[in-house]
Write a protein that holds these residues in place. Structure first.
Motif, PDB file in Angstrom:
ATOM      1  N   ALA A 648       0.935  -1.223  -0.025  1.00 30.74           N
ATOM      2  CA  ALA A 648       0.353  -0.156  -0.004  1.00 30.74           C
ATOM      3  C   ALA A 648       1.246   1.322   0.114  1.00 30.74           C
ATOM      4  O   ALA A 648       0.637   2.196  -0.626  1.00 30.74           O
ATOM      5  N   GLU A 649       1.741   1.371   0.792  1.00 28.29           N
ATOM      6  CA  GLU A 649       2.993   1.961   0.824  1.00 28.29           C
ATOM      7  C   GLU A 649       3.556   2.280  -1.384  1.00 28.29           C
ATOM      8  O   GLU A 649       3.599   3.599  -1.168  1.00 28.29           O
ATOM      9  N   GLN A 653      -0.394   5.017  -0.994  1.00 31.99           N
ATOM     10  CA  GLN A 653      -1.983   4.840  -0.831  1.00 31.99           C
ATOM     11  C   GLN A 653      -1.252   5.596   1.007  1.00 31.99           C
ATOM     12  O   GLN A 653      -0.601   4.910   1.933  1.00 31.99           O
ATOM     13  N   CYS A 656      -4.010   1.401   5.582  1.00 29.14           N
ATOM     14  CA  CYS A 656      -4.037   0.276   5.049  1.00 29.14           C
ATOM     15  C   CYS A 656      -5.152  -0.668   5.936  1.00 29.14           C
ATOM     16  O   CYS A 656      -5.130  -0.215   6.777  1.00 29.14           O
TER      17      CYS A 656
END
Length: 778
Positions: A648-649, A653, A656
């Motif tokens: 996600a990082e 984003q 999460c």
């Protein structure tokens, strides 16, 4: 090859015991003894109780060297108990409360009817026990609003008004160099009028995990326990009793975690900083092998007291009356190094001070009444103080640039404090109506009301010692700067949670004859809301969580067969939980976050079966087996695994979450059970040889809520063997007890390692043990 040897050893051990049995005709066999339980707050045969229940007798606990519910759980299908950091894991049928000190446990423990809702009570010592009833599924009608997943009902031995009896037992376990001495004695001071019983236990475990950082073995646990009970016969029908008990446990390295998955695979193969990087640099191993590394100073303690006064009238000549008032209190401390290396990167401490007062009144019908009924009222008042400090020594390396103002205050820590009071009231009752001598129905109802008030605060601080046992708060001007790094927002939040519910229960029972009965049961359960003791942000809405509820269905068969030489019990169940209280753990590069949320729901269903066959007076075989299908019905906001958070990082984003709808909760294996073989044989006129072998097994399951596959526990099998020689006339006994002889490694708890993405901090349950014991009964 190793697995093949394990299975071979288990098969041979059980076959040897089975092979020495001598077949006899049915009329020569002693029948299975009737077991009396208090699962519905009155004495009943276990065959007459419409509940999936297992009972373990006190003598079995002594013989098998079982001293806590964690050890007991290995013999109980669909039951899981393990130690974790801020709270223990206690699960039945896949239902538990997770690791947060703000929870009352969904699986409650009661000792002589006194509620033990805090998870640390699962570490309480079991001494001089009459029996333990393990009740699976919601038990809210008779045991209260928090027994929504099940209950452990522990009954201690009472004084005898007619004669003196007791025992003394000493044991030594070789793998952990553990010495244990326990005993009890009781009898009449005034015959048929006044009796006392005293019980105590001392144990000293020197450790079974080699600590490469300190050169010692962990955990080192010294435990002292004492109980005194007095019983006064006031008249033919009335009795009064007083019980007081104290326990003191001091430990070093009691939460002995090991570093695992270091170096991690891609995409974390380059992320070997801090714990994992240090381990690789200095050669500290990272395998699950009962070796670990930590910095010195880990400690723990549990100091507990409980006092109870009970007055009761039996129901032989009229309604029975039971009145009990009790006070319980305990102080708990755990200071643990969870970075799993000898350097000081990350550690924490948590303390809990708890006091509880309860009063319960019950009135029940006369024992020979055609219409059976019971009604009662219950009151609880408790105060809880929880302090938790997370230490971030590793973050000192990050205190440059815009964070340089924090450098003079290193090492940094985040400090949390929580104070709570709860007052709970309830009234309950049930009535059993017999339609005829075979068919009956029971209706139960409980109203419960709970009000909790709490205050919680968090602040950034300087740690004054490696575990943050004392801290100095940072200046107010630096709190926002530190919060950017640690996630701790300086705040104080107060709140109140008030819940109530009316809980019905309905069951029907059909007794085909004295030996076979069928039952079906419907019940609703309720678990009050509460406070998140580990809330970091100061956002009021995140401080509280809502109650959870359950609707449960169960049907079963209970039977004695073949002239009561075989018992077979079967239960099928289906339960729907709504607004399930879940603890969500998230780790970032610089901190750890634990939050509580109500998730949509959980469905759990399955089958449980118990079998005992007394093939002869010398030989019996039994087994317990469970199939479980548990899954979240709606859980779209679960915490991420470390890999999901990394992805996600990388995708840019913010935050999460993962969707676990349709997935199984932690500690929910699809199958579990055991097979037991027991044998005894007279030798001469005075001696008896006894032998027992138990094969316990479980399917795979997750141990943390994010279902990280790297921490999933695989299927396991354990074998225990006991061989003893008893002098029947003189009352002494010598035995050898081996547990988990194949040395299965079972994960009890696991977490990501802060600042070492892809590596884990794992605690293994105790491995192989071999003990010798000597006992004397009089």
């Amino acid at each position: 090859m190793k697995r093949n040897k394990s299975v071979l050893l288990q098969t041979v051990a059980i076959s040897v015991l089975a092979g020495i049995a001598t077949p006899v005709s049915a009329e020569e066999i002693m029948q299975i003894e009737e077991i009396i339980v208090k699962a519905q707050k009155r004495d009943q045969s276990i065959q007459d109780v419409p509940i999936s229940i297992q009972v373990v007798g006190g003598q079995d606990l002594q013989d098998r060297q079982i001293s806590d519910t964690e050890s007991l759980a290995s013999y109980l299908p669909n039951v899981m108990v393990s130690k974790d950091s801020v709270a223990n894991n206690i699960y039945v049928r896949g239902v538990g409360s997770g690791s947060n000190s703000g929870f009352e446990q969904a699986v409650a423990t009661f000792v002589d009817g006194i509620y033990h809702g805090r998870s640390r009570y699962s570490q309480s010592t079991l001494v001089d026990i009459a029996q333990i009833e393990v009740l699976r599924g919601p038990q809210t009608i008779y045991f209260g609003n928090n027994a929504i997943g099940g209950a452990f009902s522990v009954t201690t031995r009472k004084p005898d008004l007619a004669e003196w009896d007791g025992y003394l037992q000493a044991a030594y376990e070789f793998e952990g160099n553990e010495t244990t001495v326990e005993g009890a004695a009781g009898g009449p001071l005034v015959e048929d009028r006044l009796a006392i019983r005293l019980a105590g236990r001392y144990s000293n475990l020197e450790g079974y995990v080699q600590n490469l950082g300190t050169g010692q073995t962990d955990p080192n646990i010294e435990d002292v326990f004492f109980r005194g009970t007095a019983l006064l016969q006031l008249s033919d029908n009335w009795q009064a009793s007083f019980k007081g008990e104290v326990g003191d446990q001091d430990s070093r390295g009691s939460f002995s975690t090991e570093l695992f998955n270091c170096p991690p695979p891609a995409p974390f193969s380059a992320a070997t900083t801090f714990s994992c990087g240090y381990s690789l640099a200095v050669g500290e191993e990272a395998e699950l092998d009962y070796r670990r590394a930590s910095s010195p100073g880990e400690q723990g303690s549990i100091n507990a007291e409980e006092y109870a006064f009970t007055i009761e009238r039996d129901n032989s000549e009229g309604p029975g009356i039971f009145l009990q008032a009790a006070r319980s209190q305990h102080d708990f401390l755990l200071a643990a190094d969870t970075d799993s290396v000898s350097a000081e990167f990350f550690a924490f401490n948590t303390t809990e001070d708890f006091t509880q007062d309860t009063v319960e009144l019950r009135i029940m019908s006369q024992f020979d009444s055609e219409l059976e009924w019971i009604m009662g009222a219950y009151y609880l008042d408790s105060d809880t103080r929880v302090d938790t400090t997370l230490n971030f020594p590793f973050a000192t390396a990050l205190l440059g640039g815009p964070l340089s103002a924090l450098a003079p205050f290193a090492p940094l820590a985040g400090d949390l404090q929580h104070d709570q009071n709860e007052k709970a009231y309830s009234a309950f009752g049930s009535i059993t109506y017999p339609f005829n001598d075979k068919l009956s129905a029971t209706v139960g109802l409980r109203y419960t009301k709970s009000k909790k008030t709490g205050t919680q605060s968090a602040t950034n601080a300087t740690s004054d010692d490696p575990f943050g046992l004392t801290v100095t708060p940072l200046p107010a001007a630096l709190q926002p700067v530190a919060a950017f790094l640690t996630g701790f927002v300086d705040h104080t939040t107060s709140g109140a949670v008030e819940d109530d519910d009316l809980l019905p229960s309905f069951s029907v029972q059909y007794k085909a004859n004295d030996n076979i009965s069928l039952y079906a049961k419907f019940s609703e359960g309720f678990k009050a809301g509460g406070f998140d003791t580990l809330e970091l942000t100061g956002i009021p809405e995140r401080y509280t969580f809502e109650p959870e509820t359950v609707v449960s269905y169960e049907a079963g068969l209970k039977s004695y067969l073949f002239d009561r030489t075989l018992s077979f019990n079967l239960a099928v169940f289906y339960s729907d939980y709504d607004d399930l209280q879940q603890s969500i753990t998230q780790f970032t590069e610089t901190s750890a976050f634990v939050t509580i949320d109500n998730v949509g729901g959980l469905r759990t269903q399955g089958i449980e079966a118990d079998l005992l066959w007394r093939a002869s007076d010398n030989f019996e075989i039994g087994g317990n087996f469970a199939l479980l299908d548990a899954e979240y019905r709606d859980y779209a906001n679960a915490g991420c695994t470390v890999l999901q958070a990394f992805e996600a990082e990388q995708a840019g984003q913010i935050g999460c979450a993962q969707d676990l709808t349709g997935k199984a909760p932690p500690f929910a294996p699809t199958y579990s059970g055991n097979i037991r073989v027991g044998y005894n044989r007279e030798i001469g006129n005075s001696f008896e040889l006894t032998a027992e072998s138990i094969l316990s097994f479980s399917g795979a399951y997750d141990v943390i809520g994010d279902k990280d596959p790297n921490t999933r526990q695989g299927a396991w099998q354990k074998i225990d063997v006991r061989v003893g020689l008893r002098n029947v006339d003189q009352g002494w006994n010598l035995a050898v007890v081996g547990k988990n002889l194949t040395n299965e490694k079972v994960i009890g708890a696991a977490n990501d390692v802060v600042a070492s993405a892809g590596s884990y901090s794992v605690q293994l349950a105790r491995g192989r043990t071999v003990a010798v014991l000597a006992s004397y009964q009089f």
